[in-house]
Design an enzyme around this catalytic site. Structure first.
Site, PDB file in Angstrom:
ATOM      1  N   GLY A 183       7.053  23.304 -33.961  1.00 44.32           N
ATOM      2  CA  GLY A 183       7.425  22.926 -32.731  1.00 44.32           C
ATOM      3  C   GLY A 183       8.362  23.801 -31.808  1.00 44.32           C
ATOM      4  N   HIS A 184       9.458  23.767 -32.041  1.00 44.98           N
ATOM      5  CA  HIS A 184      10.426  24.441 -31.282  1.00 44.98           C
ATOM      6  C   HIS A 184      10.116  25.768 -30.482  1.00 44.98           C
ATOM      7  CE1 HIS A 184      14.373  25.782 -29.742  1.00 44.98           C
ATOM      8  NE2 HIS A 184      14.471  24.620 -29.257  1.00 44.98           N
TER       9      HIS A 184
ATOM     10  N   GLU B  48       5.118  11.732 -37.848  1.00 44.19           N
ATOM     11  CA  GLU B  48       6.539  11.803 -38.662  1.00 44.19           C
ATOM     12  C   GLU B  48       7.330  10.402 -38.203  1.00 44.19           C
ATOM     13  OE1 GLU B  48       8.739  15.026 -37.276  1.00 44.19           O
ATOM     14  OE2 GLU B  48       7.075  16.507 -38.103  1.00 44.19           O
TER      15      GLU B  48
ATOM     16  N   HIS C 154       6.880  12.901 -33.822  1.00 43.63           N
ATOM     17  CA  HIS C 154       7.900  12.021 -34.514  1.00 43.63           C
ATOM     18  C   HIS C 154       8.202  10.861 -33.681  1.00 43.63           C
ATOM     19  CE1 HIS C 154      11.909  12.263 -36.996  1.00 43.63           C
ATOM     20  NE2 HIS C 154      11.368  10.815 -36.849  1.00 43.63           N
TER      21      HIS C 154
ATOM     22  N   ARG D   8      10.778   8.361 -33.498  1.00 43.15           N
ATOM     23  CA  ARG D   8      12.014   7.765 -33.822  1.00 43.15           C
ATOM     24  C   ARG D   8      12.207   6.402 -33.253  1.00 43.15           C
ATOM     25  NH1 ARG D   8      15.101  12.824 -35.303  1.00 43.15           N
ATOM     26  NH2 ARG D   8      16.875  11.557 -35.595  1.00 43.15           N
TER      27      ARG D   8
ATOM     28  N   ARG E  85      14.014  13.078 -17.293  1.00 41.82           N
ATOM     29  CA  ARG E  85      13.845  12.567 -16.185  1.00 41.82           C
ATOM     30  C   ARG E  85      13.101  10.992 -16.229  1.00 41.82           C
ATOM     31  NH1 ARG E  85      14.939  16.327 -11.671  1.00 41.82           N
ATOM     32  NH2 ARG E  85      16.838  17.369 -12.729  1.00 41.82           N
TER      33      ARG E  85
ATOM     34  N   ARG F 285      13.740   8.614 -28.681  1.00 42.04           N
ATOM     35  CA  ARG F 285      14.579   9.783 -27.747  1.00 42.04           C
ATOM     36  C   ARG F 285      13.491  10.884 -27.197  1.00 42.04           C
ATOM     37  NH1 ARG F 285      17.885  13.566 -32.029  1.00 42.04           N
ATOM     38  NH2 ARG F 285      18.412  11.493 -32.704  1.00 42.04           N
ATOM     39  N   HIS F 286      12.323  10.895 -27.566  1.00 47.63           N
ATOM     40  CA  HIS F 286      11.232  11.681 -27.126  1.00 47.63           C
ATOM     41  C   HIS F 286       9.836  11.082 -26.898  1.00 47.63           C
ATOM     42  CE1 HIS F 286      10.951  12.876 -31.230  1.00 47.63           C
ATOM     43  NE2 HIS F 286      12.157  13.622 -31.335  1.00 47.63           N
TER      44      HIS F 286
ATOM     45  N   THR G 267      17.940  17.241 -34.873  1.00 47.82           N
ATOM     46  CA  THR G 267      16.557  17.332 -35.268  1.00 47.82           C
ATOM     47  C   THR G 267      16.780  16.794 -36.868  1.00 47.82           C
ATOM     48  OG1 THR G 267      14.786  18.567 -35.528  1.00 47.82           O
ATOM     49  CG2 THR G 267      16.929  19.709 -35.841  1.00 47.82           C
TER      50      THR G 267
ATOM     51  N   GLY H 175      11.892  24.924 -38.251  1.00 54.21           N
ATOM     52  CA  GLY H 175      12.425  26.419 -37.938  1.00 54.21           C
ATOM     53  C   GLY H 175      11.531  27.601 -38.025  1.00 54.21           C
TER      54      GLY H 175
ATOM     55  N   ASP I 275       6.898  17.028 -30.059  1.00 56.05           N
ATOM     56  CA  ASP I 275       8.036  16.382 -29.348  1.00 56.05           C
ATOM     57  C   ASP I 275       8.869  16.830 -28.487  1.00 56.05           C
ATOM     58  OD1 ASP I 275       7.335  14.741 -31.569  1.00 56.05           O
ATOM     59  OD2 ASP I 275       8.875  15.406 -32.713  1.00 56.05           O
TER      60      ASP I 275
HETATM   61  N1  PXP Z   1       8.174  19.442 -39.809  1.00 60.59           N
HETATM   62  C1  PXP Z   1       8.834  18.164 -39.806  1.00 60.59           C
HETATM   63  C2  PXP Z   1       9.017  17.195 -40.914  1.00 60.59           C
HETATM   64  C3  PXP Z   1      10.009  18.005 -38.650  1.00 60.59           C
HETATM   65  O1  PXP Z   1      10.767  16.849 -38.770  1.00 60.59           O
HETATM   66  C4  PXP Z   1       9.910  18.950 -37.827  1.00 60.59           C
HETATM   67  C5  PXP Z   1      11.082  18.840 -36.704  1.00 60.59           C
HETATM   68  O2  PXP Z   1      10.712  17.706 -35.974  1.00 60.59           O
HETATM   69  C6  PXP Z   1       8.935  20.232 -37.913  1.00 60.59           C
HETATM   70  C7  PXP Z   1       8.056  20.179 -38.878  1.00 60.59           C
HETATM   71  C8  PXP Z   1       9.020  21.127 -36.747  1.00 60.59           C
HETATM   72  O3  PXP Z   1      10.498  21.900 -36.562  1.00 60.59           O
HETATM   73  P1  PXP Z   1      10.547  22.874 -35.509  1.00 60.59           P
HETATM   74  O4  PXP Z   1      10.533  22.111 -34.289  1.00 60.59           O
HETATM   75  O5  PXP Z   1      11.842  23.510 -35.925  1.00 60.59           O
HETATM   76  O6  PXP Z   1       9.565  23.857 -35.574  1.00 60.59           O
END
Ligand code: PXP
Length: 242
Positions: free
Chosen positions: A213-214, A70, A43, A45, A18, A49-50, A100, A192, A9
């Site tokens: 992800g992050h 998701e 995801h 949404r 952009r 947004r992404h 998030t 996280g 995402d």
């Molecule tokens: N799992 C779910 C269900 C989430 O909603 C997210 C965040 O989009 C993640 C995993 C991944 O989280 P992070 O980006 O903090 O690693």
């Protein structure tokens, strides 16, 4: 081995800043796939947004690994899932103002509605995961409504700072993981997780999959996306053998 779903995402967030074509979300997914990721997580949404609808369509055609979509349980998104048929959907709570996904889904309270959503997904050959806080009653409710997996929200563990707080959240997680292990539900974890806090979670018996992800995207800026995926895979590999 514990499998890795990479949440892309954040690549789409950068592109949408952009409203252009770069960075290319599909290319990012393929790099993750080539680096060994077992799944691509996105995801869609309601506010778009992404990730955009065309990303979901394109990924469905080009991915060789599983797609995990998701989504909130909104009719419009449910219809898209039924049409695209990802391997798995992960049902998450969705609030417009949140940065998030904050907190897990209250499956217990929304049992009736979510049972229908799960059943509709199954009718379309899609497996269903519930993104829940690590609480036994949410696990039981997920089982009751026919879900296939639970993804336990690791946010509280990830955000814990003091040693005792981290230990308490990990213990809570381990206890809930042990409860899941007594059921036919598959155990996933996410939110996280980072190269620094992943190992204790990955040692939880029965864990099948993590979605990250992050941290992967943040590290990718400095070491490259393929390396960022591979270093997580290395941790999962070591913990799986432990
Ligand atoms: N799992 C779910 C269900 C989430 O909603 C997210 C965040 O989009 C993640 C995993 C991944 O989280 P992070 O980006 O903090 O690693």
């Amino acid at each position: 081995m514990i499998e890795l779903g990479v949440n892309i995402d954040h690549v789409a967030t950068l592109r949408e800043a952009r409203k252009g074509k770069v960075p290319d979300v599909i290319a990012a997914a393929k790099v993750c796939e080539l680096a060994g990721a077992h799944q691509i997580t996105i995801h869609l949404r309601q506010d778009r947004r992404h990730i955009q609808d065309h990303d979901v369509e394109s990924l469905k055609h080009v991915l060789q690994v599983r797609m995990n979509l998701e989504m909130g349980a909104a009719d419009e998104i449910i219809a898209i899932a039924h049409r695209i048929r990802p391997h798995t959907v992960c049902l998450v709570p969705e609030h417009r103002q949140e940065v998030t996904t904050e907190g897990g889904l209250d499956v217990r309270v929304q049992r009736k509605r979510l049972r229908e959503v799960v059943s509709g997904m199954h009718d379309h050959g899609i497996l269903v995961s519930m993104f829940i806080d690590p609480e036994n009653d949410q696990v039981d409710a997920s089982l009751e409504i026919g879900a296939d997996f639970v993804e336990l929200h690791t946010g509280a563990y990830a955000n814990a700072v003091k040693k005792e707080e981290v230990a308490r959240e990990l213990d809570r997680f381990q206890r809930c993981g042990a409860h899941v292990a007594k059921t036919p539900l598959g155990l996933h974890a996410g939110h996280g997780l980072t190269v620094r806090n992943l190992a204790p979670v990955a040692m939880i018996p029965g864990l099948l999959e993590v979605n990250i992800g992050h941290d992967i995207m943040a590290r990718a800026l400095f070491i490259g996306l393929d390396n960022a995926v591979m270093e997580i895979l290395d941790i999962l590999h070591e913990c799986s053998e432990w």
